[in-house]
Design a protein around this motif. Structure first.
Motif, PDB file in Angstrom:
ATOM      1  N   TYR A  30     -15.497 -17.463   2.546  1.00  0.00           N
ATOM      2  CA  TYR A  30     -14.905 -17.061   1.264  1.00  0.00           C
ATOM      3  C   TYR A  30     -14.337 -15.641   1.366  1.00  0.00           C
ATOM      4  CZ  TYR A  30     -16.569 -20.960  -1.676  1.00  0.00           C
ATOM      5  OH  TYR A  30     -16.771 -22.183  -2.262  1.00  0.00           O
ATOM      6  N   CYS A  31     -15.079 -14.735   1.967  1.00  0.00           N
ATOM      7  CA  CYS A  31     -14.617 -13.349   2.079  1.00  0.00           C
ATOM      8  C   CYS A  31     -13.372 -13.254   2.956  1.00  0.00           C
ATOM      9  CB  CYS A  31     -15.733 -12.460   2.611  1.00  0.00           C
ATOM     10  SG  CYS A  31     -17.089 -12.225   1.442  1.00  0.00           S
ATOM     11  N   ARG A  32     -13.343 -13.989   4.061  1.00  0.00           N
ATOM     12  CA  ARG A  32     -12.154 -13.990   4.936  1.00  0.00           C
ATOM     13  C   ARG A  32     -10.913 -14.433   4.159  1.00  0.00           C
ATOM     14  NH1 ARG A  32     -15.898 -16.488   8.753  1.00  0.00           N
ATOM     15  NH2 ARG A  32     -16.531 -14.820  10.153  1.00  0.00           N
ATOM     16  N   ASN A  33     -11.102 -15.361   3.232  1.00  0.00           N
ATOM     17  CA  ASN A  33      -9.998 -15.875   2.424  1.00  0.00           C
ATOM     18  C   ASN A  33      -9.802 -15.102   1.124  1.00  0.00           C
ATOM     19  OD1 ASN A  33      -9.293 -17.987   4.225  1.00  0.00           O
ATOM     20  ND2 ASN A  33     -11.062 -19.142   3.509  1.00  0.00           N
ATOM     21  N   GLU A  34     -10.559 -14.014   0.961  1.00  0.00           N
ATOM     22  CA  GLU A  34     -10.487 -13.148  -0.221  1.00  0.00           C
ATOM     23  C   GLU A  34     -10.752 -13.936  -1.512  1.00  0.00           C
ATOM     24  OE1 GLU A  34      -6.718 -11.136   0.266  1.00  0.00           O
ATOM     25  OE2 GLU A  34      -7.522  -9.913   1.902  1.00  0.00           O
ATOM     26  N   GLU A  35     -11.688 -14.889  -1.423  1.00  0.00           N
ATOM     27  CA  GLU A  35     -12.087 -15.697  -2.574  1.00  0.00           C
ATOM     28  C   GLU A  35     -13.457 -15.225  -3.074  1.00  0.00           C
ATOM     29  OE1 GLU A  35     -10.118 -19.989  -1.915  1.00  0.00           O
ATOM     30  OE2 GLU A  35     -11.664 -19.502  -0.434  1.00  0.00           O
ATOM     31  N   PHE A  36     -13.500 -13.970  -3.464  1.00  0.00           N
ATOM     32  CA  PHE A  36     -14.756 -13.342  -3.844  1.00  0.00           C
ATOM     33  C   PHE A  36     -15.343 -13.957  -5.111  1.00  0.00           C
ATOM     34  CE2 PHE A  36     -12.097 -10.173  -1.623  1.00  0.00           C
ATOM     35  CZ  PHE A  36     -12.861 -10.051  -0.478  1.00  0.00           C
ATOM     36  N   SER A  37     -14.499 -14.267  -6.089  1.00  0.00           N
ATOM     37  CA  SER A  37     -15.017 -14.841  -7.334  1.00  0.00           C
ATOM     38  C   SER A  37     -15.560 -16.250  -7.109  1.00  0.00           C
ATOM     39  CB  SER A  37     -13.956 -14.828  -8.437  1.00  0.00           C
ATOM     40  OG  SER A  37     -12.812 -15.537  -8.029  1.00  0.00           O
ATOM     41  N   ARG A  38     -14.925 -17.028  -6.241  1.00  0.00           N
ATOM     42  CA  ARG A  38     -15.451 -18.368  -5.916  1.00  0.00           C
ATOM     43  C   ARG A  38     -16.817 -18.259  -5.251  1.00  0.00           C
ATOM     44  NH1 ARG A  38     -11.911 -22.649  -2.845  1.00  0.00           N
ATOM     45  NH2 ARG A  38     -13.655 -23.991  -3.360  1.00  0.00           N
ATOM     46  N   ALA A  39     -16.957 -17.272  -4.377  1.00  0.00           N
ATOM     47  CA  ALA A  39     -18.240 -17.058  -3.697  1.00  0.00           C
ATOM     48  C   ALA A  39     -19.333 -16.737  -4.708  1.00  0.00           C
ATOM     49  CB  ALA A  39     -18.108 -15.929  -2.678  1.00  0.00           C
ATOM     50  N   ARG A  94      -2.838  -6.444  -0.855  1.00  0.00           N
ATOM     51  CA  ARG A  94      -3.856  -6.771   0.151  1.00  0.00           C
ATOM     52  C   ARG A  94      -3.139  -7.125   1.449  1.00  0.00           C
ATOM     53  NH1 ARG A  94      -9.095  -7.931  -1.880  1.00  0.00           N
ATOM     54  NH2 ARG A  94      -9.161  -8.053  -4.143  1.00  0.00           N
ATOM     55  N   TYR A  95      -3.613  -6.542   2.555  1.00  0.00           N
ATOM     56  CA  TYR A  95      -2.987  -6.774   3.848  1.00  0.00           C
ATOM     57  C   TYR A  95      -3.910  -7.509   4.814  1.00  0.00           C
ATOM     58  CZ  TYR A  95       0.177  -3.353   1.903  1.00  0.00           C
ATOM     59  OH  TYR A  95       1.045  -2.693   1.071  1.00  0.00           O
ATOM     60  N   GLY A  96      -5.044  -7.951   4.321  1.00  0.00           N
ATOM     61  CA  GLY A  96      -5.939  -8.732   5.145  1.00  0.00           C
ATOM     62  C   GLY A  96      -7.385  -8.278   5.064  1.00  0.00           C
ATOM     63  N   THR A  97      -8.260  -9.249   5.264  1.00  0.00           N
ATOM     64  CA  THR A  97      -9.698  -9.013   5.268  1.00  0.00           C
ATOM     65  C   THR A  97     -10.279  -9.697   6.490  1.00  0.00           C
ATOM     66  OG1 THR A  97      -9.790  -8.895   2.855  1.00  0.00           O
ATOM     67  CG2 THR A  97     -11.847  -9.399   3.986  1.00  0.00           C
ATOM     68  N   THR A  98     -11.123  -8.983   7.216  1.00  0.00           N
ATOM     69  CA  THR A  98     -11.814  -9.578   8.361  1.00  0.00           C
ATOM     70  C   THR A  98     -13.313  -9.496   8.117  1.00  0.00           C
ATOM     71  OG1 THR A  98     -11.823  -7.502   9.595  1.00  0.00           O
ATOM     72  CG2 THR A  98      -9.982  -8.995   9.998  1.00  0.00           C
ATOM     73  N   VAL A  99     -14.012 -10.489   8.643  1.00  0.00           N
ATOM     74  CA  VAL A  99     -15.462 -10.567   8.487  1.00  0.00           C
ATOM     75  C   VAL A  99     -16.052 -10.969   9.832  1.00  0.00           C
ATOM     76  CG1 VAL A  99     -17.350 -11.727   7.274  1.00  0.00           C
ATOM     77  CG2 VAL A  99     -15.212 -11.271   6.073  1.00  0.00           C
ATOM     78  N   ASP A 105      -8.065  -4.218   4.314  1.00  0.00           N
ATOM     79  CA  ASP A 105      -6.867  -3.389   4.410  1.00  0.00           C
ATOM     80  C   ASP A 105      -6.166  -3.536   3.068  1.00  0.00           C
ATOM     81  OD1 ASP A 105      -4.591  -2.018   5.114  1.00  0.00           O
ATOM     82  OD2 ASP A 105      -4.093  -3.302   6.822  1.00  0.00           O
ATOM     83  N   LEU A 106      -6.189  -2.456   2.253  1.00  0.00           N
ATOM     84  CA  LEU A 106      -5.722  -2.516   0.872  1.00  0.00           C
ATOM     85  C   LEU A 106      -4.832  -1.342   0.509  1.00  0.00           C
ATOM     86  CD1 LEU A 106      -9.181  -2.989  -0.898  1.00  0.00           C
ATOM     87  CD2 LEU A 106      -7.563  -4.810  -0.403  1.00  0.00           C
ATOM     88  N   LYS A 107      -4.033  -1.557  -0.502  1.00  0.00           N
ATOM     89  CA  LYS A 107      -3.363  -0.454  -1.178  1.00  0.00           C
ATOM     90  C   LYS A 107      -3.820  -0.521  -2.625  1.00  0.00           C
ATOM     91  CE  LYS A 107       0.938   1.857  -2.250  1.00  0.00           C
ATOM     92  NZ  LYS A 107       0.276   2.520  -3.356  1.00  0.00           N
ATOM     93  N   MET A 108      -4.579   0.491  -3.009  1.00  0.00           N
ATOM     94  CA  MET A 108      -5.032   0.586  -4.387  1.00  0.00           C
ATOM     95  C   MET A 108      -3.907   1.221  -5.213  1.00  0.00           C
ATOM     96  SD  MET A 108      -8.037  -0.662  -3.983  1.00  0.00           S
ATOM     97  CE  MET A 108      -9.049  -0.314  -5.413  1.00  0.00           C
ATOM     98  N   LYS A 109      -3.824   0.859  -6.476  1.00  0.00           N
ATOM     99  CA  LYS A 109      -2.787   1.413  -7.349  1.00  0.00           C
ATOM    100  C   LYS A 109      -2.874   2.938  -7.361  1.00  0.00           C
ATOM    101  CE  LYS A 109      -2.679  -2.670 -10.259  1.00  0.00           C
ATOM    102  NZ  LYS A 109      -3.072  -3.277 -11.538  1.00  0.00           N
ATOM    103  N   GLY A 110      -1.718   3.591  -7.138  1.00  0.00           N
ATOM    104  CA  GLY A 110      -1.658   5.042  -7.173  1.00  0.00           C
ATOM    105  C   GLY A 110      -2.211   5.738  -5.940  1.00  0.00           C
TER     106      GLY A 110
END
Length: 119
Positions: free
Chosen positions: A13-22, A66-71, A88-93
């Motif tokens: 789930y984390c690799r697929n950035e499905e945190f809420s499903r997890a 979002r540019y990717g998540t690795t686990v 690997d993220l870009k947060m607003k601002g």
């Protein structure tokens, strides 16, 4: 589910950035989340599944790109497992950043009852 099954499923789930499903599938109603430190808008400790979901929504709303998540593969010891998560993220601002943390989870009665993050 066994601890190993939960660990593997959460990692996927984390690799697929499905945190809420997890959270919906794997976490107990009374789960607790512990951050390395308190930050503006985020307490060090969050209790209860609904509060964890709100924390996830709030964090996601702050992400511009979002540019990717690795686990890493999970490491399991009894009712506890861990893995290294890198985002690997870009947060607003803000500028694009890479975050790496050690994530440790405790399982009881087939559900995750706690998560703790170390940076």
């Amino acid at each position: 589910m066994t601890v190993e099954q939960i660990a593997l499923r959460l990692a996927e789930y984390c690799r697929n950035e499905e945190f809420s499903r997890a959270q919906e599938e794997l976490f107990a109603e009374d789960a607790v989340s512990i951050e390395p430190f308190e930050t503006p808008g985020f307490e060090k400790e969050t209790r209860g599944l609904e509060a964890l979901k709100e924390k996830d929504r709030k964090f996601s709303s702050m992400v511009e790109s979002r540019y990717g998540t690795t686990v890493s593969e999970p490491l399991i010891a009894g009712n506890v497992f861990s893995f290294v998560l890198s985002m690997d993220l870009k947060m607003k601002g803000r500028d694009r950043e890479k975050f790496t943390e050690l994530c440790v989870y405790h399982v009881k009665d087939g559900k995750i009852v706690s998560e703790q993050f170390f940076m």
